[in-house]
Design a protein around this motif. Structure first.
Motif, PDB file in Angstrom:
ATOM      1  N   LEU A  11       0.832  -1.203   0.000  1.00 37.30           N
ATOM      2  CA  LEU A  11       0.000   0.000   0.000  1.00 37.30           C
ATOM      3  C   LEU A  11       0.867   1.253   0.000  1.00 37.30           C
ATOM      4  CD1 LEU A  11      -2.639  -1.040   2.697  1.00 37.30           C
ATOM      5  CD2 LEU A  11      -2.772  -1.352   0.222  1.00 37.30           C
ATOM      6  N   PRO A  66      -3.185   7.141   6.718  1.00 36.48           N
ATOM      7  CA  PRO A  66      -3.944   6.212   5.885  1.00 36.48           C
ATOM      8  C   PRO A  66      -3.139   5.834   4.639  1.00 36.48           C
ATOM      9  CG  PRO A  66      -5.328   8.047   6.586  1.00 36.48           C
ATOM     10  CD  PRO A  66      -3.924   8.397   6.950  1.00 36.48           C
ATOM     11  N   TYR A  68      -3.292   3.380   0.648  1.00 35.08           N
ATOM     12  CA  TYR A  68      -4.213   2.972  -0.417  1.00 35.08           C
ATOM     13  C   TYR A  68      -3.510   2.089  -1.433  1.00 35.08           C
ATOM     14  CZ  TYR A  68      -1.989   6.030  -3.853  1.00 35.08           C
ATOM     15  OH  TYR A  68      -1.098   6.596  -4.730  1.00 35.08           O
ATOM     16  N   THR A  76      -8.494   0.469  -3.002  1.00 32.26           N
ATOM     17  CA  THR A  76      -8.635   0.076  -1.603  1.00 32.26           C
ATOM     18  C   THR A  76      -7.991   1.146  -0.733  1.00 32.26           C
ATOM     19  OG1 THR A  76      -8.549  -2.268  -2.161  1.00 32.26           O
ATOM     20  CG2 THR A  76      -8.098  -1.674   0.130  1.00 32.26           C
ATOM     21  N   ARG A  78      -7.034   2.162   3.364  1.00 35.47           N
ATOM     22  CA  ARG A  78      -6.861   1.606   4.704  1.00 35.47           C
ATOM     23  C   ARG A  78      -6.687   2.739   5.714  1.00 35.47           C
ATOM     24  NH1 ARG A  78      -3.139  -1.038   8.367  1.00 35.47           N
ATOM     25  NH2 ARG A  78      -4.012  -3.077   8.964  1.00 35.47           N
ATOM     26  N   TYR A 144     -14.548  -3.201   5.571  1.00 36.30           N
ATOM     27  CA  TYR A 144     -14.126  -4.151   6.590  1.00 36.30           C
ATOM     28  C   TYR A 144     -13.685  -3.351   7.815  1.00 36.30           C
ATOM     29  CZ  TYR A 144     -14.024  -7.396   2.650  1.00 36.30           C
ATOM     30  OH  TYR A 144     -14.369  -8.164   1.554  1.00 36.30           O
ATOM     31  N   ARG A 150      -3.700  -7.868   8.365  1.00 36.42           N
ATOM     32  CA  ARG A 150      -2.604  -7.897   7.399  1.00 36.42           C
ATOM     33  C   ARG A 150      -1.380  -8.567   8.021  1.00 36.42           C
ATOM     34  NH1 ARG A 150      -2.575  -4.823   2.819  1.00 36.42           N
ATOM     35  NH2 ARG A 150      -0.287  -4.732   2.943  1.00 36.42           N
ATOM     36  N   SER A 153       1.196  -6.189   9.595  1.00 33.85           N
ATOM     37  CA  SER A 153       0.802  -5.328  10.709  1.00 33.85           C
ATOM     38  C   SER A 153       1.594  -5.656  11.966  1.00 33.85           C
ATOM     39  CB  SER A 153      -0.692  -5.483  11.006  1.00 33.85           C
ATOM     40  OG  SER A 153      -1.038  -4.796  12.195  1.00 33.85           O
ATOM     41  N   ALA A 182      -7.647  -1.596  11.519  1.00 34.42           N
ATOM     42  CA  ALA A 182      -7.933  -0.625  10.469  1.00 34.42           C
ATOM     43  C   ALA A 182      -9.374  -0.766   9.991  1.00 34.42           C
ATOM     44  CB  ALA A 182      -6.975  -0.810   9.287  1.00 34.42           C
ATOM     45  N   GLU A 184     -10.901  -0.828   6.349  1.00 27.47           N
ATOM     46  CA  GLU A 184     -10.495  -0.951   4.951  1.00 27.47           C
ATOM     47  C   GLU A 184     -11.728  -0.878   4.062  1.00 27.47           C
ATOM     48  OE1 GLU A 184      -6.404  -3.540   5.429  1.00 27.47           O
ATOM     49  OE2 GLU A 184      -8.199  -4.564   4.672  1.00 27.47           O
ATOM     50  N   HIS A 186     -13.252  -0.648  -0.045  1.00 32.34           N
ATOM     51  CA  HIS A 186     -12.881  -1.116  -1.381  1.00 32.34           C
ATOM     52  C   HIS A 186     -13.991  -0.763  -2.366  1.00 32.34           C
ATOM     53  CE1 HIS A 186     -11.504  -3.921  -4.510  1.00 32.34           C
ATOM     54  NE2 HIS A 186     -12.753  -4.325  -4.596  1.00 32.34           N
TER      55      HIS A 186
END
Length: 710
Positions: A11, A66, A68, A76, A78, A144, A150, A153, A182, A184, A186
């Motif tokens: 990301l 944040p 993406y 997406t 995040r 989500y 992830r 993370s 997070a 998330e 989409h």
């Protein structure tokens, strides 16, 4: 994080934030040129002057940006969250306010029982940390909320053996849904705009969101009175006979609503009068207006071949039909103009005051398919997400505001940036508890909701539902199928009359609360979580037991307390409903609270049992310490009797208090040009004082006098 590539895993960090106002930042991802933004459909321009007058606040993601991904036509985003952070919102959700550990599909639809599909799937959420996020792109969205961990993370919980050997049990229990870090989101699309709102509290965040969307709506005064929608087949004589019964039985009434039978053909619609039922619509509307009653018409947007505008609007409609009617593309000025001309001639010029816009929400088999095409180039998906907004925009801007005439009505769907529209959402869902939850969830996303009453299985349910709706954005009985009247259950006729009359007496308080919505973005009816201390008792956790069929993952059940809400600045409402039909527990947040009816002290940071018998079948209402509640001194039959009426200003508790009493002409948009009046009512030194803080309009109400309740 890789410092060179500015990436988190695969990301990219979002670093191109633009400050657009105090506590408001936005960023664009990808190509927004071909995408529709909800904010472009707002009723009014952003109220930046009002936002800049709020308390300063800092960007909430300075330490953890944040991120993406923009790949293969999919985007997406995040948004990092903390472990103890609570997430609320995502539109008109009836299953609760809190959205931690949930997956939501934000598609415009009928209420979908908790999966995100709903009448107003607003892609906006607020956090207990004091910020909000608005995904300002009109696409279907999958969200989500702290779901999905992830692998890169640093915040994942440690894995725990679900079936440990005796004596080796872990300190922390195994989690069926491991804690994520997070939110998330989409979409399938080329671009997305993110808008971040900061704040000193969650209410402060909501204010910024509403003000950025143009401020809240200010309905005409008559819109806040009592509404009655008659049976779908009623004609002029039957409708006027119904009105006579309201007068005879001394039930207030401001608006009569006609259902589909007023049209020459409906499903699809002509928008033309059925002369067999209404031979002289102009005289019919005139007779209603002489009695102080407005007329609201049911419509859906789909145009019948029998309509006079069918041929002309045909080139400006979509590829698919709905109920065999054309679906106009109202992103095109030609289509808008044709409908406005027809509505002006057939409705506005004879005195029609507003509309109920039906059937703009779903299901999939009732609306156009996602692959439908429209002449403006708008996708079927985006058209579905925005069609309710388009109808609100057309009617508000092109029809009513163009003629300096305020309106108030209903719509079946809405979405982001809708706070300035005078349309209240309703539903065919009829669960009373969910209806009450809807009152709170609507306040978190800039929309209005009515838990309209249609029918009941008993007199007790009828009374409870009537009490709930009288403390909502629109007090409405929708008898389109049942033909019921407020007095249909004789056992509770007096109690129903009393609660409708109470709403009418509270109109100075309600109207001023809506003015605060317009000027300051404060929802006139709002969730308890927006109050100081109001989220202390918001939920209860029920520990679950393993059940191989019913609960194979032994997931705990969380029960939110969403059956109380604030009505205006100072009144808390706790309706009776369902299995709590005659008695229920009410939580009073920290701060002194007083019984509305008696003025007696009720408690602070405590839970008490209230019983309908002890309240003489009244709805439980509690008032903050120091509150001033301006009310009409006497009962009225409609809002025309409100003008010039003297007020009783109730004071509760022991603290001093103030109230901004707002006044204007109650019907035009002149208030947007500064033509309004504000009286500051103050209770200090054991007496009431009145100061005119703005005097640019005639007074709406008469003189004021103090009534000490405590």
């Amino acid at each position: 994080m890789n410092e060179i590539t500015k990436q988190v895993g695969n990301l990219d960090l979002i670093e191109n934030w633009q400050s657009v106002a105090n506590g408001v930042w936005k960023s664009e991802i990808g190509d927004m040129n071909s995408e529709k933004r909800y904010i472009s459909l707002a009723a009014e321009a952003p109220r930046l002057d009002r936002i800049n007058g709020l308390s300063p606040t800092s960007f909430p993601f300075e330490n953890c940006m944040p991120s993406y991904q923009d790949k293969d036509g999919k985007i997406t985003v995040r948004i990092p969250t903390e472990k103890d952070e609570h997430i609320y919102g995502f539109g008109l959700q009836f299953d609760g306010l809190k959205k931690n550990k949930t997956v939501l599909t934000l598609n415009t639809d009928h209420w979908g029982k908790g999966n995100g599909r709903t009448h107003a799937p607003v892609p906006f959420y607020i956090s207990s940390r004091g910020y909000g996020v608005f995904f300002n792109t009109a696409r279907f969205m999958k969200v989500y909320c702290q779901i999905g961990n992830r692998k890169d993370s640093q915040n994942n919980p440690l894995p725990v053996d679900r079936n440990p050997v005796s004596g080796t049990e872990p300190i922390n229990p195994w989690q069926a849904v491991p804690q994520g870090d997070a939110v998330e989101a989409h979409i399938i699309g080329k671009g997305m705009e993110l808008i971040i709102f900061g704040g000193t509290s969650m209410l402060d965040v909501i204010q910024r969101y509403n003000l950025y969307c143009g401020g809240g709506t200010l309905p005409p005064l008559w819109g806040l009175g009592f509404w009655h929608r008659v049976h779908a087949t009623f004609d002029a004589d039957q409708t006027e006979a119904e009105l006579s019964e309201f007068n005879k039985k001394q039930f207030p009434l401001d608006v009569i609503g006609l259902e589909p039978g007023w049209m020459s053909s409906s499903y699809p619609c002509t928008f033309e009068w059925q002369t067999a039922r209404f031979s002289d619509p102009f005289s019919f509307v005139e007779r209603l207006r002489k009695q102080g009653v407005r007329l609201n018409l049911w419509i859906n947007p789909y145009i019948s071949p029998e309509s006079g505008i069918y041929e002309k609007i045909y080139p400006y409609s979509g590829s698919h039909l709905v109920w065999l009617g054309l679906v106009p593309d109202y992103y095109m000025s030609q289509a808008r103009q044709l409908l406005v001309q027809q509505h002006t001639k057939e409705h506005l010029k004879i005195g029609v005051s507003g509309y109920k816009v039906d059937e703009v929400d779903g299901y999939d088999f009732w609306l156009w398919p996602d692959h439908a095409t429209f002449p403006s180039g708008t996708s079927g998906e985006t058209m579905r997400q925005t069609y309710g907004l388009l109808m609100q925009e057309l009617l508000y801007k092109d029809l009513f505001k163009q003629n300096n005439q305020r309106t108030y009505g209903n719509v079946r769907s809405s979405n982001g940036a809708a706070s300035g529209y005078p349309f209240v959402i309703y539903s065919d869902s009829y669960n009373h508890k969910e209806y009450i939850t809807g009152i709170s969830s609507a306040s978190l996303c800039g929309i209005l909701w009515t838990p309209e009453i249609r029918n009941a299985s008993s007199a007790r349910e009828w009374l409870n539902r009537m009490q709930t709706v009288c403390f909502s954005s629109m007090a409405k009985l929708n008898a389109w199928a049942t033909g019921l009247q407020p007095w249909s259950f004789s056992e509770v006729e007096d109690a129903v009359r009393q609660v409708i009359q109470l709403r009418m007496r509270l109109l100075p308080y309600i109207y001023s609360s809506f003015a605060n919505y317009y000027f300051n973005g404060v929802p006139p009816i709002r969730a308890m979580i927006l109050e100081d201390g109001g989220n202390t008792e918001i939920e209860t956790r029920i520990n679950s037991q393993l059940d191989s069929e019913a609960n194979p993952y032994a997931m705990d059940k969380i029960i939110e307390k969403t059956d109380q809400f604030m009505f205006g600045p100072s009144i808390m409402v706790a309706p009776f409903y369902e299995n709590q039909a005659t008695e229920r527990y009410v939580y009073l947040p920290p701060g002194k609270w007083y019984d509305f009816y008696s003025g007696q002290y009720a408690g602070s940071d405590t839970t008490l049992l209230v019983k309908s018998e002890l309240l003489n079948d009244k709805i439980p209402l509690f008032v903050k310490d120091g509150a001033l509640i301006p009310m009409l001194k006497q009962d009225v039959m409609n809002t025309e009797e409100v003008i010039g009426h003297d007020l009783e200003v109730r004071h509760y508790g022991v603290d001093d208090g103030t109230f901004q009493l707002y006044e204007d002409d109650g019907k035009s948009f002149d208030y947007q040009k500064g033509v309004y009046r504000v009286r500051t009512l103050s209770f200090t030194n054991q007496r009431l004082t009145e100061t005119i803080s703005k005097d640019d309009a005639d007074s709406m109400f008469g003189s004021v006098s103090l009534k000490r309740m405590t």
